[in-house]
Design an enzyme around this catalytic site. Structure first.
Site, PDB file in Angstrom:
ATOM      1  N   SER A 122       0.838  -1.324  -0.057  1.00  0.00           N
ATOM      2  CA  SER A 122      -0.071   0.189  -0.052  1.00  0.00           C
ATOM      3  C   SER A 122       0.882   1.324  -0.009  1.00  0.00           C
ATOM      4  O   SER A 122       0.361   2.306  -0.016  1.00  0.00           O
ATOM      5  CB  SER A 122      -0.923   0.030   1.164  1.00  0.00           C
ATOM      6  OG  SER A 122      -0.443  -0.189   2.443  1.00  0.00           O
ATOM      7  N   ASN A 166      -2.778  -3.058  12.642  1.00  0.00           N
ATOM      8  CA  ASN A 166      -4.224  -2.865  12.446  1.00  0.00           C
ATOM      9  C   ASN A 166      -4.838  -1.687  13.206  1.00  0.00           C
ATOM     10  O   ASN A 166      -5.546  -1.045  12.509  1.00  0.00           O
ATOM     11  CB  ASN A 166      -4.861  -4.076  12.780  1.00  0.00           C
ATOM     12  CG  ASN A 166      -4.418  -5.508  12.318  1.00  0.00           C
ATOM     13  OD1 ASN A 166      -3.664  -5.415  11.194  1.00  0.00           O
ATOM     14  ND2 ASN A 166      -4.988  -6.522  12.314  1.00  0.00           N
ATOM     15  N   THR A 209     -40.555  25.363 -11.242  1.00  0.00           N
ATOM     16  CA  THR A 209     -40.747  23.988 -10.962  1.00  0.00           C
ATOM     17  C   THR A 209     -40.981  23.274 -12.275  1.00  0.00           C
ATOM     18  O   THR A 209     -41.785  23.644 -13.138  1.00  0.00           O
ATOM     19  CB  THR A 209     -42.101  23.929  -9.898  1.00  0.00           C
ATOM     20  OG1 THR A 209     -43.307  24.404 -10.529  1.00  0.00           O
ATOM     21  CG2 THR A 209     -41.833  24.776  -8.686  1.00  0.00           C
ATOM     22  N   HIS A 210     -40.694  21.915 -12.279  1.00  0.00           N
ATOM     23  CA  HIS A 210     -40.771  21.258 -13.551  1.00  0.00           C
ATOM     24  C   HIS A 210     -39.796  21.851 -14.669  1.00  0.00           C
ATOM     25  O   HIS A 210     -40.256  21.787 -15.835  1.00  0.00           O
ATOM     26  CB  HIS A 210     -41.918  20.953 -14.099  1.00  0.00           C
ATOM     27  CG  HIS A 210     -42.871  20.603 -12.989  1.00  0.00           C
ATOM     28  ND1 HIS A 210     -43.152  19.070 -12.651  1.00  0.00           N
ATOM     29  CD2 HIS A 210     -43.508  21.058 -11.867  1.00  0.00           C
ATOM     30  CE1 HIS A 210     -43.998  18.925 -11.562  1.00  0.00           C
ATOM     31  NE2 HIS A 210     -44.262  20.179 -11.170  1.00  0.00           N
ATOM     32  N   SER A 265     -13.811  27.641 -27.577  1.00  0.00           N
ATOM     33  CA  SER A 265     -13.649  26.630 -28.301  1.00  0.00           C
ATOM     34  C   SER A 265     -12.564  26.779 -29.338  1.00  0.00           C
ATOM     35  O   SER A 265     -12.292  27.773 -30.023  1.00  0.00           O
ATOM     36  CB  SER A 265     -15.063  26.510 -28.876  1.00  0.00           C
ATOM     37  OG  SER A 265     -14.738  25.460 -30.154  1.00  0.00           O
ATOM     38  N   LYS A 302     -17.662  30.846 -29.361  1.00  0.00           N
ATOM     39  CA  LYS A 302     -18.153  29.999 -27.891  1.00  0.00           C
ATOM     40  C   LYS A 302     -17.354  30.544 -26.412  1.00  0.00           C
ATOM     41  O   LYS A 302     -16.200  30.949 -26.687  1.00  0.00           O
ATOM     42  CB  LYS A 302     -17.749  28.611 -28.058  1.00  0.00           C
ATOM     43  CG  LYS A 302     -18.316  27.650 -29.099  1.00  0.00           C
ATOM     44  CD  LYS A 302     -19.731  27.636 -28.754  1.00  0.00           C
ATOM     45  CE  LYS A 302     -20.376  26.932 -27.531  1.00  0.00           C
ATOM     46  NZ  LYS A 302     -20.364  25.277 -28.023  1.00  0.00           N
ATOM     47  N   ASN A 350     -17.567  28.622 -23.170  1.00  0.00           N
ATOM     48  CA  ASN A 350     -17.995  27.507 -22.485  1.00  0.00           C
ATOM     49  C   ASN A 350     -17.930  27.427 -20.975  1.00  0.00           C
ATOM     50  O   ASN A 350     -17.003  27.875 -20.300  1.00  0.00           O
ATOM     51  CB  ASN A 350     -17.510  26.316 -23.022  1.00  0.00           C
ATOM     52  CG  ASN A 350     -17.899  25.979 -24.546  1.00  0.00           C
ATOM     53  OD1 ASN A 350     -18.751  26.462 -25.028  1.00  0.00           O
ATOM     54  ND2 ASN A 350     -16.822  25.612 -25.362  1.00  0.00           N
ATOM     55  N   GLU A 375     -19.758  22.430 -15.603  1.00  0.00           N
ATOM     56  CA  GLU A 375     -19.618  21.150 -16.126  1.00  0.00           C
ATOM     57  C   GLU A 375     -18.631  20.140 -15.507  1.00  0.00           C
ATOM     58  O   GLU A 375     -19.352  18.971 -15.050  1.00  0.00           O
ATOM     59  CB  GLU A 375     -19.265  21.213 -17.666  1.00  0.00           C
ATOM     60  CG  GLU A 375     -20.159  21.928 -18.511  1.00  0.00           C
ATOM     61  CD  GLU A 375     -19.569  21.929 -19.925  1.00  0.00           C
ATOM     62  OE1 GLU A 375     -20.238  21.226 -20.692  1.00  0.00           O
ATOM     63  OE2 GLU A 375     -18.875  22.816 -20.189  1.00  0.00           O
ATOM     64  N   TYR A 427     -10.069  -7.099  11.390  1.00  0.00           N
ATOM     65  CA  TYR A 427      -9.442  -6.806  10.348  1.00  0.00           C
ATOM     66  C   TYR A 427      -9.218  -7.726   9.234  1.00  0.00           C
ATOM     67  O   TYR A 427      -8.990  -8.835   9.471  1.00  0.00           O
ATOM     68  CB  TYR A 427      -7.918  -6.087  10.557  1.00  0.00           C
ATOM     69  CG  TYR A 427      -6.948  -5.751   9.669  1.00  0.00           C
ATOM     70  CD1 TYR A 427      -7.139  -4.465   9.151  1.00  0.00           C
ATOM     71  CD2 TYR A 427      -5.991  -6.601   8.809  1.00  0.00           C
ATOM     72  CE1 TYR A 427      -6.486  -3.979   7.888  1.00  0.00           C
ATOM     73  CE2 TYR A 427      -5.560  -6.322   7.741  1.00  0.00           C
ATOM     74  CZ  TYR A 427      -5.657  -4.706   7.466  1.00  0.00           C
ATOM     75  OH  TYR A 427      -5.003  -4.342   6.008  1.00  0.00           O
ATOM     76  N   GLN A 452      -7.474  -2.280   3.187  1.00  0.00           N
ATOM     77  CA  GLN A 452      -6.447  -1.404   2.512  1.00  0.00           C
ATOM     78  C   GLN A 452      -7.063  -0.685   1.410  1.00  0.00           C
ATOM     79  O   GLN A 452      -6.545   0.271   0.990  1.00  0.00           O
ATOM     80  CB  GLN A 452      -5.141  -2.347   2.328  1.00  0.00           C
ATOM     81  CG  GLN A 452      -4.160  -1.891   1.434  1.00  0.00           C
ATOM     82  CD  GLN A 452      -2.940  -2.603   1.650  1.00  0.00           C
ATOM     83  OE1 GLN A 452      -2.166  -3.008   2.512  1.00  0.00           O
ATOM     84  NE2 GLN A 452      -2.614  -3.014   0.347  1.00  0.00           N
TER      85      GLN A 452
END
Ligand code: ARG
Length: 469
Positions: free
Chosen positions: A20, A110, A155-156, A277, A283, A285, A290, A317, A322
């Site tokens: 690890s 542990n 709404t909606h 762009s 553009k 963006n 996003e 454990y 891990q």
């Protein structure tokens, strides 16, 4: 670490694969702090002399100093260590000689990993809470500078009623205050120290566990050694809280993405936080919002990974655990990244209040207020709804708004319509008729803003809740 029991060396491929250290190297500060606490505890139990304790403490501090000056590259270049615990043992041996091996008396990896992870998550909660507070402050600043500006609510995703822009922003403040509260709650529950739990059944030496707990600023030792060495609830809860916060952020991001379109035109994206762009010269963006929407999915992935890991896992454990480290690291990094850009982005936002205002005036956003007007004239709401509905249909055909209909024409839908109808359906009146706690009436929003400011100021990184008494 276990050479006594084995006669055959580990398969080289397996040995590399099961390490690890390639990711838990970042737990070095936690491992050093926990090792120092453990050293104090076993010294108090007579396992280390005062001199030996001082030497070990000096050695551990030297490793910290080396990591500071040489950076992560020093850790990452190590080709030998299996995990962070092994790394510290090896490096401490280089620093102080065979005395280093005495440090592992009365402890197990542990309990060490359980302790390191709790310390890691606790530190991340504090950092994320501070960043969240900064973002909340930015949202409050925007709400303040919006003043009496109005926008449609949806709404909606259809225009519903007008609201103050500040009211909309304060909706996010509420969500985020709950998330800050969840983080504090998670911190409160995790803040117990596993050290002294041993491999599974508790340390085999009579250790005063309160010494280590105190040294690491935990509220006390954990209550059960089997639970303490195998519990990862704190990491599940942490990633779930970040996933929830991510969901809230994704809604904000999605709204801003929509509002910045030509179709809405409510927002001119700050150039410092937008991209062009390479193909279409016109553009601008919304990459930031996003990407944030996308990263919220990644946070959900981390919390799902952890839950899958724990499901059906027998006590105590198991090496599977891990695998829980990377999702916790990734969720913390992802959230800290998001919160690093959001305050600056939020402060740079410039809303097009005139467009929002114009959108609030069209599309019968005052129809509820018109029905309420009839209710005040003694009409049952169901009836009022129908009468205003008829008036809306009529106005739609005429191509005008309710307030533009002459009184004589309104009267065909109900005798109750009178001259005082017109002042009752202006934009201001439509807003101000929502005069309840939590409503968008101008005076209510002013109070809500002041209260939200106080609640945000109460956020501390030392735990606690954010409801005003
Ligand atoms: N690297 C291990 C982990 O992260 C440390 C604990 C190992 N314990 C063991 N019994 N193999 O889980």
């Amino acid at each position: 670490m276990w050479s006594g029991r084995f006669r055959e060396p580990l398969d080289a491929e397996f040995e590399r694969w099961q390490r690890s250290f390639p990711f838990d190297w970042r737990l070095l500060p936690q491992e050093l702090a926990a090792s120092t606490a453990h050293a104090k505890m076993i010294a108090a139990a007579g396992i280390l002399s005062a001199d030996e304790l001082a030497t070990i403490e000096r050695g551990l501090a030297a490793i910290a100093a080396k990591a500071d000056s040489l950076g992560d590259a020093w850790l990452r270049s190590n080709e030998v260590a299996e995990d962070i615990h092994h790394f510290v043992e090896l490096t401490l041996t280089e620093e102080i000689g065979p005395l280093a091996l005495k440090l592992h008396t009365g402890r197990s990896r542990n309990e060490q990993i359980a302790t390191d992870m709790r310390l890691f998550v606790r530190g991340q909660i504090d950092a994320i809470t501070a960043a969240l507070k900064n973002w909340l402050t930015a949202l409050i600043e925007q709400a303040e500078s919006a003043g009496d500006a109005v926008m449609p609510s949806y709404t909606h995703l259809q225009r519903a009623e007008p609201v103050l822009v500040a009211h909309w922003l304060l909706a996010y403040v509420e969500m985020l205050l709950r998330d800050a509260d969840r983080l504090a709650d998670c911190r409160k529950r995790l803040n117990l120290c596993p050290l002294g739990s041993g491999a599974v059944a508790g340390a085999t030496l009579a250790l005063d566990r309160t010494i280590a707990a105190k040294a690491l600023d935990f509220d006390g030792p954990t209550y059960n050694s089997m639970d303490a060495t195998s519990d990862r609830d704190f990491a599940v809860e942490f990633t779930q809280t970040l996933a929830q916060l991510g969901l809230h952020i994704s809604r904000f991001a999605e709204e801003l993405t929509l509002y910045s379109t030509a179709e809405f035109g409510f927002l001119d994206l700050p150039e410092r936080f937008a991209t062009g762009s390479s193909a279409m010269p016109q553009k601008k963006n919304p990459d930031l919002t996003e990407l944030i929407r996308g990263k919220s999915g990644r946070l959900l992935g981390a919390s799902n990974s952890l839950m899958m890991l724990i499901k059906g896992l027998p006590l105590a454990y198991n090496k599977d655990l891990q695998e829980g480290q990377e999702p916790a690291f990734d969720a913390a990094d992802t959230m800290r990244g998001m919160l690093a850009v959001l305050p600056g982005f939020t402060r740079a936002l410039r809303f097009r209040y005139e467009q929002m205002f114009a959108a609030s005036q069209l599309g019968f956003l005052n129809a509820m207020a018109a029905a309420t007007y009839l209710v005040h004239k003694g009409v049952a709401f169901r009836k009022a709804h129908e009468k205003v509905g008829n008036a809306v249909r009529y106005a739609l055909e005429k191509g005008c708004e309710l307030g533009d209909l002459p009184l004589e024409e309104l009267k065909q839908f109900g005798d109750e319509f009178a001259e005082d109808f017109f002042p009752a359906v202006t934009l201001q009146a439509t807003l101000d008729c929502h005069d309840v706690i939590g409503g968008t009436a101008t005076a209510r929003v002013k109070t809500a803003l002041a209260t939200a400011k106080e609640r945000v100021a109460l956020i501390s990184t030392a735990g606690g809740t954010y409801a005003l008494a």
